[in-house]
Design a protein around this motif. Structure first.
Motif, PDB file in Angstrom:
ATOM      1  N   VAL A 737      -8.139 -18.291  31.076  1.00 32.10           N
ATOM      2  CA  VAL A 737      -9.361 -18.223  31.880  1.00 32.10           C
ATOM      3  C   VAL A 737     -10.419 -17.476  31.065  1.00 32.10           C
ATOM      4  N   LEU A 738     -11.609 -18.074  30.985  1.00 33.73           N
ATOM      5  CA  LEU A 738     -12.697 -17.435  30.242  1.00 33.73           C
ATOM      6  C   LEU A 738     -13.608 -16.655  31.187  1.00 33.73           C
ATOM      7  N   GLY A 739     -14.274 -15.657  30.633  1.00 26.80           N
ATOM      8  CA  GLY A 739     -15.266 -14.910  31.396  1.00 26.80           C
ATOM      9  C   GLY A 739     -16.624 -15.603  31.338  1.00 26.80           C
ATOM     10  N   ASP A 740     -17.612 -14.984  31.935  1.00 24.21           N
ATOM     11  CA  ASP A 740     -18.946 -15.593  31.988  1.00 24.21           C
ATOM     12  C   ASP A 740     -19.569 -15.765  30.605  1.00 24.21           C
ATOM     13  N   VAL A 839      -6.531 -22.613  25.110  1.00 22.88           N
ATOM     14  CA  VAL A 839      -7.841 -22.044  24.772  1.00 22.88           C
ATOM     15  C   VAL A 839      -8.851 -23.171  24.528  1.00 22.88           C
ATOM     16  N   ALA A 840      -8.411 -24.216  23.808  1.00 18.30           N
ATOM     17  CA  ALA A 840      -9.332 -25.337  23.530  1.00 18.30           C
ATOM     18  C   ALA A 840      -9.804 -25.982  24.827  1.00 18.30           C
ATOM     19  N   GLY A 841      -8.882 -26.131  25.778  1.00 20.05           N
ATOM     20  CA  GLY A 841      -9.251 -26.711  27.068  1.00 20.05           C
ATOM     21  C   GLY A 841     -10.237 -25.835  27.815  1.00 20.05           C
ATOM     22  N   ALA A 842     -10.010 -24.535  27.788  1.00 14.00           N
ATOM     23  CA  ALA A 842     -10.913 -23.619  28.484  1.00 14.00           C
ATOM     24  C   ALA A 842     -12.303 -23.654  27.849  1.00 14.00           C
ATOM     25  N   LEU A 843     -12.329 -23.735  26.538  1.00 15.04           N
ATOM     26  CA  LEU A 843     -13.635 -23.774  25.855  1.00 15.04           C
ATOM     27  C   LEU A 843     -14.400 -25.054  26.199  1.00 15.04           C
ATOM     28  N   GLU A 844     -13.671 -26.153  26.280  1.00 12.34           N
ATOM     29  CA  GLU A 844     -14.346 -27.396  26.650  1.00 12.34           C
ATOM     30  C   GLU A 844     -14.908 -27.295  28.076  1.00 12.34           C
ATOM     31  N   ALA A 845     -14.124 -26.644  28.943  1.00 11.18           N
ATOM     32  CA  ALA A 845     -14.620 -26.458  30.314  1.00 11.18           C
ATOM     33  C   ALA A 845     -15.857 -25.558  30.316  1.00 11.18           C
ATOM     34  N   PHE A 846     -15.941 -24.686  29.331  1.00 12.63           N
ATOM     35  CA  PHE A 846     -17.072 -23.743  29.286  1.00 12.63           C
ATOM     36  C   PHE A 846     -18.351 -24.396  28.758  1.00 12.63           C
ATOM     37  N   ASP A 847     -18.223 -25.085  27.609  1.00 15.77           N
ATOM     38  CA  ASP A 847     -19.463 -25.591  27.000  1.00 15.77           C
ATOM     39  C   ASP A 847     -19.451 -27.086  26.715  1.00 15.77           C
ATOM     40  N   MET A 856     -10.907 -21.938  16.031  1.00 19.54           N
ATOM     41  CA  MET A 856     -12.150 -22.375  16.680  1.00 19.54           C
ATOM     42  C   MET A 856     -13.192 -21.260  16.573  1.00 19.54           C
ATOM     43  N   LYS A 857     -13.581 -20.992  15.328  1.00 18.43           N
ATOM     44  CA  LYS A 857     -14.472 -19.854  15.059  1.00 18.43           C
ATOM     45  C   LYS A 857     -15.892 -20.086  15.570  1.00 18.43           C
ATOM     46  N   ASP A 858     -16.205 -21.357  15.805  1.00 18.67           N
ATOM     47  CA  ASP A 858     -17.558 -21.688  16.252  1.00 18.67           C
ATOM     48  C   ASP A 858     -17.699 -21.556  17.767  1.00 18.67           C
ATOM     49  N   SER A 859     -16.738 -20.933  18.407  1.00 17.14           N
ATOM     50  CA  SER A 859     -16.737 -20.908  19.874  1.00 17.14           C
ATOM     51  C   SER A 859     -17.229 -19.559  20.399  1.00 17.14           C
ATOM     52  N   PRO A 860     -17.701 -19.549  21.651  1.00 17.80           N
ATOM     53  CA  PRO A 860     -18.091 -18.259  22.236  1.00 17.80           C
ATOM     54  C   PRO A 860     -16.915 -17.295  22.331  1.00 17.80           C
ATOM     55  N   ALA A 861     -15.709 -17.814  22.523  1.00 15.72           N
ATOM     56  CA  ALA A 861     -14.539 -16.925  22.618  1.00 15.72           C
ATOM     57  C   ALA A 861     -14.300 -16.211  21.296  1.00 15.72           C
TER      58      ALA A 861
END
Ligand code: FES
Ligand code: FES
Length: 879
Positions: A737-740, A839-847, A856-861
């Protein structure tokens, strides 16, 4: 030379030494302060060498001895007994240590922090531990220990340590107190009278012909006892776990094949002279163009990297059903190429070996290897001696994760000991360690996966290419596991999988926690997410419709007959997954499967000897390696469970006193096989006790235990009319789960472990693995240029610190495994298998971006993780 006076642990001391000598070396070598460990010096990035200088925490690898003139130094050794006990109890009570190499430094930091007037919050503790690296624990339980200490110092309850108990109990770690305080020695802590110190000279090229090795200047240096090269090897120079394709010394006229090849080794009076002499060895090279791309390496006409094998190291294929028809009939397709990076194990304890000639001409090797009988076989072969001339003792190591399976410097240390007739110890520094040992494979994986309108998988076509580097190690086996697990824990009626391992002049790749499965998990979980979106169902539902049940067929063709806990792990995370989705959070989910035991046709053994000693203790001999995973503790618990005797009576140990060769400690198999063997031996002891014998009357009795697994099948084979590639599997589902801000806020990890032999240790293994999985997903990599790693710095390699760890909630599922000890299966590897996919799935849900390359260094996480030093103001706050 200079005389320096200072106060050490309350005692006035003086020493005459080189003024630029690092303080950690002087304290360890001259004053025998072994609670300070050297893991990265002088990078100042691990905290293992921490001391308090005039009351302020300082890493002693970056302090020169001349700088402490007139100052006061406190190490853990100078702390009162009561206080030491508090720290030892706190860490043991919550399983706050695993291998224990990082622990003494952390303990001293926590002492300093909890001695301050202001209490710290958990988040403040996490930030204050930024200067420390732990590769095992994931920091969760270290922070628990810090909070316990703080509470106790402020009048709260003392930590409660469980010091007895059988299976299912949260028994404290064997030797945990001594590890926490830094008094249980690692190989580099063992000093022997008359000992010489070794150093190695490494290749400066990824590929070159060695024209000449000139050792004259090194030999002339005062204090040098011997310089060894290929000419000094009395036996077979070539070592290797599967193929003997790796020379322990590269000879004149031969090619060096990577930048970790050893061309010479020196033995000298002290480490400083040894390193200086190694730098004086002159090697004339004829540079050759290195082969760096695995795809180019397997093309016709590419230069052959290794003289013992062509560049195509291995090809594994699995085929079942009509894949083309299945894909054509699919309602939806997911296609793409996923790539993963080379990963450094970064165990905190660099490689070390000590060889001591015995009076009876045998050689006693103190090893930290993941299979001491394999070490013995290979060392004896290099020396040209019978195996019984080499006695190997395991010194439980400071982390392995697969990176201590291959020989590194054991054979060279043994050769130097034979050349000089004296004990020799070699301890690698961090750069040498990273250059020499094999890594986790970078893989390129092309997938096409199809499903029907309801999301049920129909077919999968997978092509995998792995860069195995300069030597075979177990690279072929890694790609074999990658192929077998290519479709994850999902039912796919038609599969066509091909996995290739190629030699290159890059650093070798071999075993690392997950053994090829982390990579394919990242790809198949990406496919499931893509298909869920096309079908229009949520990701949990997509997995629920496809996970394997009893009777389903695994990618390898094995029909699952027992202990399939994946449904239960999915159900366990469902409430958290649903709640987070309803709250509009960015959520990812991934499932995982990992074999326990080598399987694939290997005949595997577990062996044990229980020896009742005259002092009433029972020596428990096993052939597997303790490397922080807690093996010796859970084997003791198995013996306690069977015999009913107290845990404190058992002394687990690993040496070649008995013939207990069972191969490497790898593939989540040590508890499985070791546990079964312990039960076998313990039942015999128990029978005697039941017949009225006392331990005193049994003194001298030896109880043997042995177990064998011989019913697994190699790829493409049948045995007893069926395919059974693996004895059993662990299963898991993880939710991220990612934060805001897009940072990872929470990980829920539900794992089927069969039976939690020690629940606390199971949790700790999974927390540590999730930590490693998050680094794998977001920040960790070891890129190379022309075959040379671009960095040797711990922070740049990208391992997460305490302050970067999200909340981790572990849920243990126990789906009884009838072939496991008390129903248990291995837990060591699976913990990070699903993490990157989730993590990849959560990031896709985020952006909205689907990432197919690790890290995935290019990610907000990843951007939320500041791996640089914490800001000065913050650091000043914690010193
Ligand atoms: S050895 Fe000193 S900080 Fe790592
Ligand atoms: S326990 Fe921290 S590095 Fe092993």
């Amino acid at each position: 030379m200079k005389t320096v006076k200072f106060n050490l642990n309350g005692v006035a001391r003086e020493v005459e030494t080189w003024p630029d000598e690092p303080l950690v070396e002087v304290l360890r070598d001259t004053f025998k302060i072994k609670s300070l460990k050297a893991a990265c010096g002088p990078q100042r990035e691990c905290g293992c060498c921490l001391a308090l200088i005039d009351g302020t925490p300082k890493v002693t690898c970056s302090v020169k001895i001349a700088q402490v003139e007139g100052r006061s130094i406190l190490t853990l050794d100078g702390v009162s007994d009561n206080e030491r006990q508090l720290y030892a109890d706190a860490f043991q009570a919550v399983a706050g240590l695993q291998c224990g190499f990082c622990t003494p430094g952390l303990v001293l930091r926590i002492k300093y922090l909890t001695d301050q007037e202001q209490p710290l919050s958990r988040a403040e503790f996490a930030r204050a531990l930024d200067g420390h690296l732990c590769r095992c624990t994931g920091y969760v339980k270290i922070l628990d220990a810090a909070e316990l200490v703080q509470m106790a110092k402020r009048g709260g309850p003392l930590p409660a340590v469980i010091d007895d108990g059988g299976v299912g109990k949260r028994l404290k770690r064997y030797q945990g107190g001594a590890l926490a305080l830094g008094v249980r020695p690692f190989v580099a802590d063992i000093d022997v009278p008359g000992m010489l110190h070794g150093a190695v000279a490494l290749s400066s090229h990824a590929r070159a012909r060695v024209v000449r090795i000139d050792t004259a200047n090194a030999l002339k240096l005062p204090g040098v006892a011997a310089v060894a090269t290929a000419k000094d090897v009395p036996g077979d120079r070539w070592v290797g776990q599967i193929y003997r394709d790796w020379p322990c010394f590269v000879a004149e006229g031969e090619e060096v094949r990577y930048v970790g090849d050893i061309v010479a080794a020196v033995a000298a009076d002290n480490p400083r002279i040894a390193r200086q002499a190694a730098s004086l060895i002159e090697v004339t090279y004829e540079p050759l163009t290195p082969v760096l791309d695995p795809a180019e390496a397997i093309k016709l006409g590419a230069p052959q990297v290794n003289p013992k094998h062509d560049n195509l190291l291995s090809v594994t294929r699995y085929a079942r059903g009509d894949v083309e028809a299945g894909l054509a009939a699919s309602a939806h397709l997911a296609t793409g190429t996923w790539t993963t990076q080379r990963i450094e194990h970064l165990f905190l304890e660099p490689e070390a070996a000590l060889a001591v000639p015995l009076a009876d001409r045998r050689l006693h090797i103190y090893s930290q290897g993941q299979g001491i009988f394999e070490d013995r076989r290979q060392i004896a072969s290099v020396l040209g001696e019978a195996e019984d001339r080499v006695f190997v003792e395991l010194v439980p190591n400071g982390g392995g994760f697969g990176g201590k399976e291959d020989m590194t410097i054991q054979a060279q240390t043994a050769v130097l000991a034979r050349l000089t007739g004296r004990p020799v110890r070699i301890v690698l520094n961090r750069e040498e360690s990273i250059r020499i040992h094999p890594k986790r494979h970078p893989l390129t994986m092309t997938y096409t996966v199809g499903c029907d309108v309801e999301g049920r998988l129909m077919a999968a076509k997978v092509n995998i290419l792995g860069d195995s580097g300069a030597y075979a190690s177990v690279g072929g086996k890694v790609l074999e596991r990658a192929a077998g697990h290519a479709c994850g824990p999902y039912r796919v009626p038609a599969v066509a999988v091909e996995a290739i391992a190629a030699y290159t002049n890059n650093p070798p790749c071999g075993a690392m926690r997950g053994f090829g499965v982390n990579q394919t998990s990242f790809a198949i979980e990406g496919c499931l997410d893509l298909l869920a979106a096309k079908v229009g169902i949520n990701r949990w539902e997509m997995r629920w419709r496809n996970v394997m049940r009893i009777g389903d067929v695994f990618t390898t063709g094995q029909i699952l007959e027992k202990s399939v806990g994946i449904e239960k792990t999915l159900l366990a995370v469902k409430p958290a997954y649903d709640a987070a989705c309803q709250q509009g959070r960015a959520v990812g989910i991934a499932c995982g499967i990992k074999n326990c035991g080598l399987g694939n046709g290997a005949i595997e053994y577990g062996k044990c000897r229980l020896v009742v000693q005259p002092d009433g203790m029972i020596d428990l001999h096993t052939g597997f390696t303790e490397m922080g995973q807690g093996l010796l503790t859970v084997l003791t618990q198995c013996a306690v469970e069977v015999t009913g005797l107290p845990a404190g009576l058992f002394r687990p140990q690993v040496n070649s006193h008995f013939e207990l060769g069972a191969g490497q400690t790898t593939g989540s198999r040590a508890s499985l096989l070791g546990g079964r063997a312990v039960i076998d031996a313990a039942l015999k002891l128990k029978a005697d006790l039941n017949n009225g014998a006392t331990l005193a009357s049994l003194a001298g009795h030896i109880y043997t235990g042995e177990t064998r697994i011989d019913d697994t099948t190699a790829p493409g084979e049948l045995k007893n009319g069926k395919i059974k590639t693996h004895t059993t599997f662990g299963w898991a589902t993880q939710v991220v789960v990612l934060g805001d801000d897009g940072a990872v806020e929470r990980v829920i990890a539900a794992h089927d472990v069969g039976r939690a032999l020690n629940p606390q240790q199971c949790e700790a293994q999974i927390e540590g693995a999730v930590h490693m999985g998050l680094g794998y997903a977001l920040t960790e990599e070891l890129p190379c240029k022309d075959g040379m790693p671009l960095t040797f710095k711990l922070r740049e390699i990208g391992v997460l610190r305490a302050q970067h760890m999200p909340k981790v909630e572990v849920i243990l599922i126990e789906e009884h495994e009838p072939e496991g000890p008390f129903g248990a299966k291995g837990t060591g590897e699976l913990g990070l298998v699903p993490t990157a996919g989730a993590v990849a799935g959560a990031l896709e849900a985020f952006d909205g971006e689907r990432r197919m390359r690790l890290p995935m260094k290019d990610s907000p996480a990843a951007r939320a993780i500041n791996l640089g030093n914490i800001p000065d103001a913050e650091r000043d706050k914690w010193h």
